[in-house]
Motif scaffolding. Structure first.
Motif, PDB file in Angstrom:
ATOM      1  N   SER A  93       2.639   5.352  -8.038  1.00  0.00           N
ATOM      2  CA  SER A  93       1.732   4.919  -6.974  1.00  0.00           C
ATOM      3  C   SER A  93       0.653   3.970  -7.484  1.00  0.00           C
ATOM      4  O   SER A  93      -0.050   4.270  -8.456  1.00  0.00           O
ATOM      5  CB  SER A  93       1.093   6.168  -6.359  1.00  0.00           C
ATOM      6  N   ILE A  94       0.551   2.837  -6.803  1.00  0.00           N
ATOM      7  CA  ILE A  94      -0.486   1.858  -7.144  1.00  0.00           C
ATOM      8  C   ILE A  94      -1.871   2.456  -6.891  1.00  0.00           C
ATOM      9  O   ILE A  94      -2.792   2.274  -7.696  1.00  0.00           O
ATOM     10  CB  ILE A  94      -0.294   0.559  -6.314  1.00  0.00           C
ATOM     11  N   VAL A  95      -1.998   3.192  -5.776  1.00  0.00           N
ATOM     12  CA  VAL A  95      -3.290   3.803  -5.442  1.00  0.00           C
ATOM     13  C   VAL A  95      -3.738   4.734  -6.573  1.00  0.00           C
ATOM     14  O   VAL A  95      -4.885   4.670  -7.031  1.00  0.00           O
ATOM     15  CB  VAL A  95      -3.223   4.545  -4.084  1.00  0.00           C
ATOM     16  N   SER A  96      -2.841   5.569  -7.081  1.00  0.00           N
ATOM     17  CA  SER A  96      -3.195   6.480  -8.183  1.00  0.00           C
ATOM     18  C   SER A  96      -3.610   5.699  -9.426  1.00  0.00           C
ATOM     19  O   SER A  96      -4.589   6.050 -10.090  1.00  0.00           O
ATOM     20  CB  SER A  96      -2.017   7.387  -8.561  1.00  0.00           C
ATOM     21  N   PHE A  97      -2.845   4.641  -9.739  1.00  0.00           N
ATOM     22  CA  PHE A  97      -3.210   3.835 -10.911  1.00  0.00           C
ATOM     23  C   PHE A  97      -4.621   3.270 -10.760  1.00  0.00           C
ATOM     24  O   PHE A  97      -5.431   3.323 -11.688  1.00  0.00           O
ATOM     25  CB  PHE A  97      -2.200   2.693 -11.119  1.00  0.00           C
ATOM     26  N   LEU A  98      -4.927   2.745  -9.558  1.00  0.00           N
ATOM     27  CA  LEU A  98      -6.239   2.129  -9.338  1.00  0.00           C
ATOM     28  C   LEU A  98      -7.370   3.162  -9.311  1.00  0.00           C
ATOM     29  O   LEU A  98      -8.532   2.831  -9.505  1.00  0.00           O
ATOM     30  CB  LEU A  98      -6.230   1.296  -8.043  1.00  0.00           C
ATOM     31  N   LYS A  99      -7.001   4.438  -9.081  1.00  0.00           N
ATOM     32  CA  LYS A  99      -7.997   5.505  -9.158  1.00  0.00           C
ATOM     33  C   LYS A  99      -8.223   5.933 -10.603  1.00  0.00           C
ATOM     34  O   LYS A  99      -9.048   6.791 -10.890  1.00  0.00           O
ATOM     35  CB  LYS A  99      -7.510   6.728  -8.379  1.00  0.00           C
ATOM     36  N   GLY A 100      -7.422   5.395 -11.507  1.00  0.00           N
ATOM     37  CA  GLY A 100      -7.512   5.756 -12.921  1.00  0.00           C
ATOM     38  C   GLY A 100      -6.724   7.010 -13.238  1.00  0.00           C
ATOM     39  O   GLY A 100      -6.936   7.643 -14.271  1.00  0.00           O
ATOM     40  N   GLU A 101      -5.781   7.355 -12.344  1.00  0.00           N
ATOM     41  CA  GLU A 101      -5.020   8.597 -12.540  1.00  0.00           C
ATOM     42  C   GLU A 101      -3.603   8.359 -13.042  1.00  0.00           C
ATOM     43  O   GLU A 101      -2.833   9.301 -13.206  1.00  0.00           O
ATOM     44  CB  GLU A 101      -4.959   9.368 -11.201  1.00  0.00           C
TER      45      GLU A 101
END
Ligand code: HEC
Length: 132
Positions: A86-94
């Motif tokens: 998930s791009i969203v998870s990556f951008l959350k630093g996760e």
């Protein structure tokens, strides 16, 4: 007769008051999350575009289909879909970098900006990237 008209006006006025109060209540109780659900995908893409080119500054390193400083948006989407991450998870630093881990240090600095973004903003960024 005159009295009847006044009463009719009074009832009309009261009804209006009830209706407008009801409306106000609805608005104030709808949460931010509720608004997020109400946003159409087109509105998300528009918000994502303004973040990508504005506050996020992503556009200075990521072009649609050409590698500049960072990999192209198309390449990122393709690799993310292949790995089912998930791009969203990556951008959350996760998440871990999967596209070009050797260059991650350059991207990592931007996560301080994206970590501060709301879920809605991050989803909108992804929606915009997918629309390219
Ligand atoms: C200073 C240049 C720069 C900016 C600004 C930048 N990026 Fe990146 N980005 C990179 C580089 C270099 C990579 C390749 C390293 C990597 O894969 O982590 C990358 C990789 C990525 C990846 C793939 C990460 C992975 O899994 O490997 C995503 C997603 C991404 N960027 C999104 C964004 C978004 C969204 C923004 C704006 C908020 C942004 N980038 C801003 C340089 C930048």
């Amino acid at each position: 007769m005159k009295k009847n008209i006044s009463i009719a006006f009074l009832i009309f006025f009261l009804l209006n008051l009830v209706v407008s109060c009801g409306k106000k209540d609805n608005r104030s109780t709808s949460s931010h999350e509720g608004l997020a659900v109400e946003m159409t995908s087109l509105e998300k893409i528009r918000l994502g575009e303004s973040l990508f080119k504005g506050k996020g500054n992503c556009a200075s390193c990521h072009l649609k289909d050409k590698k500049v400083i960072g990999p192209s948006v198309r390449e990122i989407i393709e690799i993310y879909d292949k790995h089912e991450v998930s791009i969203v998870s990556f951008l959350k630093g996760e998440g871990e970098p999967v596209v070009d881990p050797s260059q991650f240090i350059i991207m990592q600095a931007n996560l301080t900006i994206t970590k501060k973004m709301s879920d809605l903003e991050l989803e909108s960024l992804e929606a915009y990237m997918r629309s390219l």
